[in-house]
Design a protein around this motif. Structure first.
Motif, PDB file in Angstrom:
ATOM      1  N   LEU A 151     112.492  62.533  45.207  1.00 36.18           N
ATOM      2  CA  LEU A 151     113.686  61.787  44.808  1.00 36.18           C
ATOM      3  C   LEU A 151     114.830  61.965  45.801  1.00 36.18           C
ATOM      4  O   LEU A 151     115.975  61.626  45.491  1.00 36.18           O
ATOM      5  CB  LEU A 151     114.175  62.274  43.429  1.00 36.18           C
ATOM      6  N   ASN A 152     114.531  62.493  46.983  1.00 35.66           N
ATOM      7  CA  ASN A 152     115.601  62.869  47.901  1.00 35.66           C
ATOM      8  C   ASN A 152     116.540  61.718  48.235  1.00 35.66           C
ATOM      9  O   ASN A 152     117.741  61.914  48.398  1.00 35.66           O
ATOM     10  CB  ASN A 152     115.000  63.439  49.194  1.00 35.66           C
ATOM     11  N   SER A 153     116.012  60.519  48.346  1.00 34.14           N
ATOM     12  CA  SER A 153     116.865  59.387  48.681  1.00 34.14           C
ATOM     13  C   SER A 153     117.702  58.922  47.492  1.00 34.14           C
ATOM     14  O   SER A 153     118.641  58.146  47.649  1.00 34.14           O
ATOM     15  CB  SER A 153     116.017  58.215  49.200  1.00 34.14           C
ATOM     16  N   TRP A 154     117.380  59.404  46.302  1.00 39.82           N
ATOM     17  CA  TRP A 154     118.082  59.013  45.089  1.00 39.82           C
ATOM     18  C   TRP A 154     119.001  60.113  44.552  1.00 39.82           C
ATOM     19  O   TRP A 154     119.933  59.824  43.801  1.00 39.82           O
ATOM     20  CB  TRP A 154     117.076  58.642  43.990  1.00 39.82           C
ATOM     21  N   THR A 171     119.474  69.640  35.005  1.00 35.52           N
ATOM     22  CA  THR A 171     120.249  68.398  35.023  1.00 35.52           C
ATOM     23  C   THR A 171     119.952  67.644  36.306  1.00 35.52           C
ATOM     24  O   THR A 171     120.014  68.217  37.404  1.00 35.52           O
ATOM     25  CB  THR A 171     121.756  68.683  34.926  1.00 35.52           C
ATOM     26  N   VAL A 172     119.602  66.380  36.167  1.00 37.84           N
ATOM     27  CA  VAL A 172     119.259  65.543  37.314  1.00 37.84           C
ATOM     28  C   VAL A 172     120.293  64.430  37.425  1.00 37.84           C
ATOM     29  O   VAL A 172     120.507  63.673  36.478  1.00 37.84           O
ATOM     30  CB  VAL A 172     117.851  64.928  37.162  1.00 37.84           C
ATOM     31  N   LYS A 173     120.924  64.355  38.582  1.00 38.59           N
ATOM     32  CA  LYS A 173     121.907  63.307  38.838  1.00 38.59           C
ATOM     33  C   LYS A 173     121.368  62.365  39.903  1.00 38.59           C
ATOM     34  O   LYS A 173     121.011  62.801  40.999  1.00 38.59           O
ATOM     35  CB  LYS A 173     123.233  63.915  39.279  1.00 38.59           C
ATOM     36  N   ILE A 174     121.303  61.082  39.547  1.00 38.86           N
ATOM     37  CA  ILE A 174     120.736  60.055  40.413  1.00 38.86           C
ATOM     38  C   ILE A 174     121.857  59.149  40.907  1.00 38.86           C
ATOM     39  O   ILE A 174     122.629  58.611  40.105  1.00 38.86           O
ATOM     40  CB  ILE A 174     119.685  59.216  39.659  1.00 38.86           C
ATOM     41  N   GLY A 175     121.955  58.997  42.222  1.00 37.36           N
ATOM     42  CA  GLY A 175     122.959  58.110  42.779  1.00 37.36           C
ATOM     43  C   GLY A 175     122.752  56.681  42.313  1.00 37.36           C
ATOM     44  O   GLY A 175     121.639  56.164  42.317  1.00 37.36           O
ATOM     45  N   LYS A 176     123.822  56.037  41.888  1.00 35.14           N
ATOM     46  CA  LYS A 176     123.720  54.699  41.313  1.00 35.14           C
ATOM     47  C   LYS A 176     123.335  53.650  42.353  1.00 35.14           C
ATOM     48  O   LYS A 176     123.769  53.697  43.498  1.00 35.14           O
ATOM     49  CB  LYS A 176     125.057  54.298  40.680  1.00 35.14           C
ATOM     50  N   ALA A 177     122.513  52.724  41.916  1.00 28.54           N
ATOM     51  CA  ALA A 177     122.235  51.499  42.674  1.00 28.54           C
ATOM     52  C   ALA A 177     122.633  50.352  41.757  1.00 28.54           C
ATOM     53  O   ALA A 177     122.115  50.230  40.650  1.00 28.54           O
ATOM     54  CB  ALA A 177     120.757  51.418  43.035  1.00 28.54           C
ATOM     55  N   PHE A 217     116.988  51.965  36.720  1.00 34.29           N
ATOM     56  CA  PHE A 217     116.240  53.145  37.145  1.00 34.29           C
ATOM     57  C   PHE A 217     115.763  53.919  35.925  1.00 34.29           C
ATOM     58  O   PHE A 217     116.540  54.203  35.013  1.00 34.29           O
ATOM     59  CB  PHE A 217     117.172  54.038  37.990  1.00 34.29           C
ATOM     60  N   ASN A 218     114.473  54.258  35.889  1.00 30.23           N
ATOM     61  CA  ASN A 218     113.900  55.111  34.845  1.00 30.23           C
ATOM     62  C   ASN A 218     113.350  56.375  35.485  1.00 30.23           C
ATOM     63  O   ASN A 218     112.706  56.317  36.547  1.00 30.23           O
ATOM     64  CB  ASN A 218     112.771  54.403  34.096  1.00 30.23           C
ATOM     65  N   LEU A 219     113.580  57.514  34.849  1.00 31.33           N
ATOM     66  CA  LEU A 219     113.114  58.794  35.359  1.00 31.33           C
ATOM     67  C   LEU A 219     112.106  59.389  34.379  1.00 31.33           C
ATOM     68  O   LEU A 219     112.314  59.332  33.162  1.00 31.33           O
ATOM     69  CB  LEU A 219     114.300  59.746  35.536  1.00 31.33           C
ATOM     70  N   TYR A 220     111.014  59.979  34.914  1.00 28.99           N
ATOM     71  CA  TYR A 220     109.944  60.501  34.075  1.00 28.99           C
ATOM     72  C   TYR A 220     109.652  61.955  34.439  1.00 28.99           C
ATOM     73  O   TYR A 220     109.643  62.325  35.620  1.00 28.99           O
ATOM     74  CB  TYR A 220     108.661  59.685  34.263  1.00 28.99           C
TER      75      TYR A 220
END
Length: 238
Positions: free
Chosen positions: A166-169, A185-191, A196-199
């Motif tokens: 997930l490095n790019s996210w 806690t996982v923080k994903i940069g917004k697009a 976006f779904n995380l599993y």
């Protein structure tokens, strides 16, 4: 002399601790492709079950033919060594006498315990089962295999590997290991143009926050190695 003896004792204790920890390994398993000797009948590892004392491979058998397929409870685990597949079963195992039926155009799911297989060494493995395709009432002997890779990671004090690509996210970096029961806690940069779904191990995580510059999910680290994957709304997989 007492000081020297105390020093020697401490060194021996440290050495024993290192040896015991090095023997404690996390069997992190990735599924791979399989083979078949009969077109239309396939076998694959769908997921890994770490919840019990012995790891289980959750598999799927698919029959895309118009013939009935039968198979038993027996299986063999092999490891790839220097160009050859070597039997990796711990000892001769007696399997129950039972016949499973896979209907034409059908699918069966079955779990195989690694209790009697030695998967302590990292590398490429395969699970092999024998079945019979009843082609016009004449059984055709068929061999099915499903590959999987074992990456035995050193486990220290209840920590397990968290695998992710997930490095790019990622809005903030994650650690490679987390302790069982720890909140992650996982923080994903917004697009802004896609969703976006995380599993976690195939189970979708609930999106907790959409504020600011990132999406946020969290989970409790299970008592086994785990993997994060993602899917965008347009179907792109990671």
């Amino acid at each position: 002399m007492k000081r020297i003896n105390r020093l020697i004792f401490c060194l021996l204790l440290i050495f024993a601790t290192v040896i015991s920890l090095s023997a404690c390994r996390d069997p992190y398993i990735e599924s791979g492709k399989g083979t078949t000797t009969y077109d239309g009948v396939s076998f694959m590892v769908e997921s890994i079950d770490y919840s019990e004392e012995h790891v289980k491979l959750n598999t799927k058998l698919v029959n895309n033919t118009l013939y009935e397929v039968t198979y038993g409870a027996a299986y063999t685990v092999e490891r790839y060594v220097d160009g050859d597949w070597i039997n990796s079963m711990r000892a001769d195992v007696s399997f129950i006498e039972i016949a499973y039926v896979l209907s034409p155009l059908g699918t069966n799911e079955k779990s195989y315990s690694m209790q009697f297989a030695d998967i302590s060494k990292a590398g490429q493995y395969r699970i092999k089962v024998i079945c019979h395709v009843h082609e016009n009432d004449k059984p055709v002997y068929t061999t099915l295999t499903a590959n999987f890779t074992v990456d035995n990671e050193l486990t220290l004090a209840g920590y397990h590997k968290l695998d992710y690509e997930l490095n790019s996210w990622l809005y903030e970096d994650l650690h490679p290991y987390y302790k069982a029961g720890e909140k992650v806690t996982v923080k994903i940069g917004k697009a802004y143009d896609i969703g976006f779904n995380l599993y976690l191990d195939g189970e979708e995580l609930v999106m907790e926050s959409w504020d600011g510059d990132y999406w946020q999910c969290s989970f409790i680290m299970p008592d086994h190695p785990a993997k994060l994957t993602y899917e965008t709304y347009d179907g792109m997989l990671g």
